[in-house]
Structures are given as structure tokens and as C-alpha cells.
Design a protein around this motif. Sequence first.
Motif, short mmCIF file in Angstrom:
data_model
loop_
_atom_site.label_atom_id
_atom_site.label_comp_id
_atom_site.label_asym_id
_atom_site.label_seq_id
_atom_site.Cartn_x
_atom_site.Cartn_y
_atom_site.Cartn_z
N PRO A 124 22.00 63.32 65.81
CA PRO A 124 22.48 62.74 67.07
C PRO A 124 23.76 63.42 67.55
CG PRO A 124 21.90 61.02 65.50
CD PRO A 124 21.87 62.31 64.74
N TYR A 125 23.85 63.58 68.87
CA TYR A 125 25.03 64.23 69.45
C TYR A 125 25.64 63.36 70.56
CZ TYR A 125 27.92 67.79 71.73
OH TYR A 125 28.97 68.48 72.28
N LYS A 126 24.91 63.09 71.62
CA LYS A 126 25.40 62.24 72.70
C LYS A 126 24.23 61.51 73.35
CE LYS A 126 29.57 64.69 74.25
NZ LYS A 126 30.24 65.36 75.40
N GLU A 127 24.57 60.43 74.03
CA GLU A 127 23.58 59.70 74.83
C GLU A 127 24.17 59.41 76.21
OE1 GLU A 127 20.60 57.15 72.08
OE2 GLU A 127 22.56 56.25 72.45
N PHE A 128 23.33 59.47 77.23
CA PHE A 128 23.78 59.22 78.59
C PHE A 128 22.87 58.19 79.25
CE2 PHE A 128 25.56 63.34 77.69
CZ PHE A 128 26.82 63.30 78.31
N ARG A 129 23.51 57.29 79.99
CA ARG A 129 22.80 56.34 80.84
C ARG A 129 23.23 56.55 82.29
NH1 ARG A 129 20.05 52.25 78.26
NH2 ARG A 129 20.48 51.97 76.03
N ASP A 165 29.69 62.65 82.78
CA ASP A 165 31.13 62.49 82.63
C ASP A 165 31.51 62.30 81.17
OD1 ASP A 165 30.59 59.87 81.91
OD2 ASP A 165 31.34 58.98 83.76
N GLN A 166 32.80 62.15 80.91
CA GLN A 166 33.29 62.04 79.54
C GLN A 166 32.96 60.69 78.91
OE1 GLN A 166 34.64 64.61 77.85
NE2 GLN A 166 34.17 65.79 79.69
N ALA A 167 32.58 59.72 79.75
CA ALA A 167 32.22 58.39 79.24
C ALA A 167 30.73 58.26 78.96
CB ALA A 167 32.67 57.32 80.22
N ASN A 168 30.05 59.40 78.91
CA ASN A 168 28.62 59.43 78.61
C ASN A 168 27.79 58.67 79.66
OD1 ASN A 168 29.46 60.80 76.40
ND2 ASN A 168 28.71 59.36 74.89
N THR A 169 28.18 58.85 80.91
CA THR A 169 27.45 58.23 82.02
C THR A 169 27.01 59.32 82.99
OG1 THR A 169 28.77 56.22 81.83
CG2 THR A 169 27.56 56.52 83.87
N LEU A 170 25.81 59.17 83.52
CA LEU A 170 25.32 60.08 84.54
C LEU A 170 25.66 59.51 85.91
CD1 LEU A 170 21.81 60.80 83.00
CD2 LEU A 170 23.76 62.35 83.03
#
Length: 345
Positions: A124-129, A165-170
Motif C-alpha cells: 500500500p502507498y496512498k488512497e484517494f477519494r 492534493d496532499q490530503a489524499n483527495t481528488l
Amino acid sequence: MTNIILKLFFIVILITIAPGKIFSQQFSIDLLDHENVTLKDSRLKTVEIERIYRMDDKYILLHRKPNGISLMNEYGQRELELVAGGRGPFEIGRPRYLQISGNKLFIWDSENLRLSIFTEDFEPYKEFRGIRHAINGFSISHNGYIAVFHQPRFQDEYVHIFEMDQANTLHSVLDLGSLSNEGRTLLFMENTGGLIWNYNDLIWIDPSMTKLFVYSTLDDTLNTISFEDTLFEVEPWNNPDDFSAKTFTEMRQYIKRNSRIVSIRKLKDYILVEIENFINGNSRLTYHLFDLDYGIIGNILLEEGSWVNYIRGHNENKLYYWGEDYLETGLMNFIRVREIHVNGR
């Protein structure tokens, strides 16, 4: 005059006897068989391979029944597996689309509506919503933009650009694309349509049109590039807002008798558009080839559209297919690799 007639006759004969090859004034295009890679893991022989990717000397297989992603070496042996199921962090409910960017795997989870990023070893690396609707595919640019397209119920824009973004949001950047009633109906067919990044250009298609829509992020312009396919025919669809059971039956019949663009792909040196046409009720695939500046190179008329003949993936100028033709090849459950060659460039 006699010499010109003889040359034209010779070209027609070549096209007639050599399917998979077409000559233009300057170029000839070959689609050559490169190799077959047999799947030797017994568990892989029972799954349905939806998409095939290549990363270094490994194959990444996105499959269903069961849903999951498997890492296979070039000898057909499975080395790692990402099992689908679950809603927790980095659990993939239903992997639907995948793209390799750098040494990372970007996986769209259609069940949890999120983009999960893993390393090449499935760590696992990152997830985005941030995408709140189902999508039909996505593409990641060299500078981190994510473009998706979907099948809208009504005539809204169907191509969307997001940034991470840096907050893992698209975050939504731009909405594009006016989809025709016919294109929207054809998108009900699985594996239809597509979009790609070509450096700073985003290219997409309406599956009912022989056109490339090219949006430049540098100067905020949209251009349309038309190309000719003499077999391409799409009937008008006149029930845009009716979703009754009868209409869905009519949709299935409509899809089975009308041309559609199956996919658009960015190869190493070319842009390839995969089209399914119908000749006297029989399906035939055609590939249209462009250079990276959108110049038309030519096209190739190929075999019928089917589970084993649709393109499942690509790498550089190679195309990947799922092979199950024991009578022709003596093989079951294998990856068929073919390569595009353009002569005269």
C-alpha cells in the motif's frame, strides 16, 4: 495510364490476400504475432482475464471470478496476488481499472469508489477519494492529473479532470465532452470508449463517432480530428430518457448491430483506435493508427470482435490478448502478444 492501373490492381490484391496488412501511399502496417505466454498457475486457468499489463519483466492481470489482481512472471507463474473484497484501508472491493505510472499501480475500486495506489510489490502507498460516481475508465498524465469518463444518464459532460492534493483527495478541475444519445447508449456495452493523455493533451472519443476530441491543457483549446472508416455505421437512437425493461432490450439489440469504438490507446510511437464494425451482420475489428501528432497513418481490417480478439492491454508497441483457442494453437489460457510495425516511416 496502364502502369497506374496495374499498380492499383496489385494493391487491391495484396489487401485481399493479406488480412492484417494495409498499404497507403507511403506506409504499410503489419500486425505481427510476437509470442504466446501460457499461464501455468492452475488458479489462473479458471479466472476471466479482463485486462493485461506489463511492468518490467512481469505481467499484471486484472481478473474476475474471483475478482482480484495477480502478478505473473514471464514464464506464466503467479508470484503475488491482491485479493478483492473488503472496505477497510487499502482493501479493494472490486478492482475495475488499472494504470501503471512510474513504479506505482493506480487501481480504481468500483465498489468503494476510490483510487488506491500500490507499489510494484503490491505494498500500500496512498488512497484517494473524491470521485462520487461510477466511471468507465481513467488515465493519468505525466504531471499528475487524472482524467475519467463515465456513462451519464442525461446529456451532461462525461469527461472529468481531477488533481490530487496532499490530503489524499481528488479535486475536480474541469468537466468536458458532450456525449451524443448514440454514444451514451453504446457505452452500456462493456469495454467501450476511452480516453488517453498524450503529453499535455487529453484525447477522448464518443463511441458513435469516428473523431478524436483533443483538449490542450496548455492553451485551453479543444480540437476535433475526423477520420474515415467506410464500414462505420451507427443508427440514430431516439429513446434518450426512457429506461424501461423494453428499452434495455432494445439497447442490447441496438448495440449488436451498430458500429462502436471499442478503445483508444497510447502506444510508444502511435495512437491506436480499436473499432468494431458489422459486415452483413458479422462483426469485424478495424484498427486505425495515428502518429503522436495526430497524423493519420492507416488502418488494418482484422478478425471478428470476440472475447479473445479484443485488445486487453498494451506496452510500447505490443498488444495483449487473452487466448483460448486450442484448435488453432494447441494452447488454453495464454496471453497472445502481437506487435505493430509501420514500414516506410
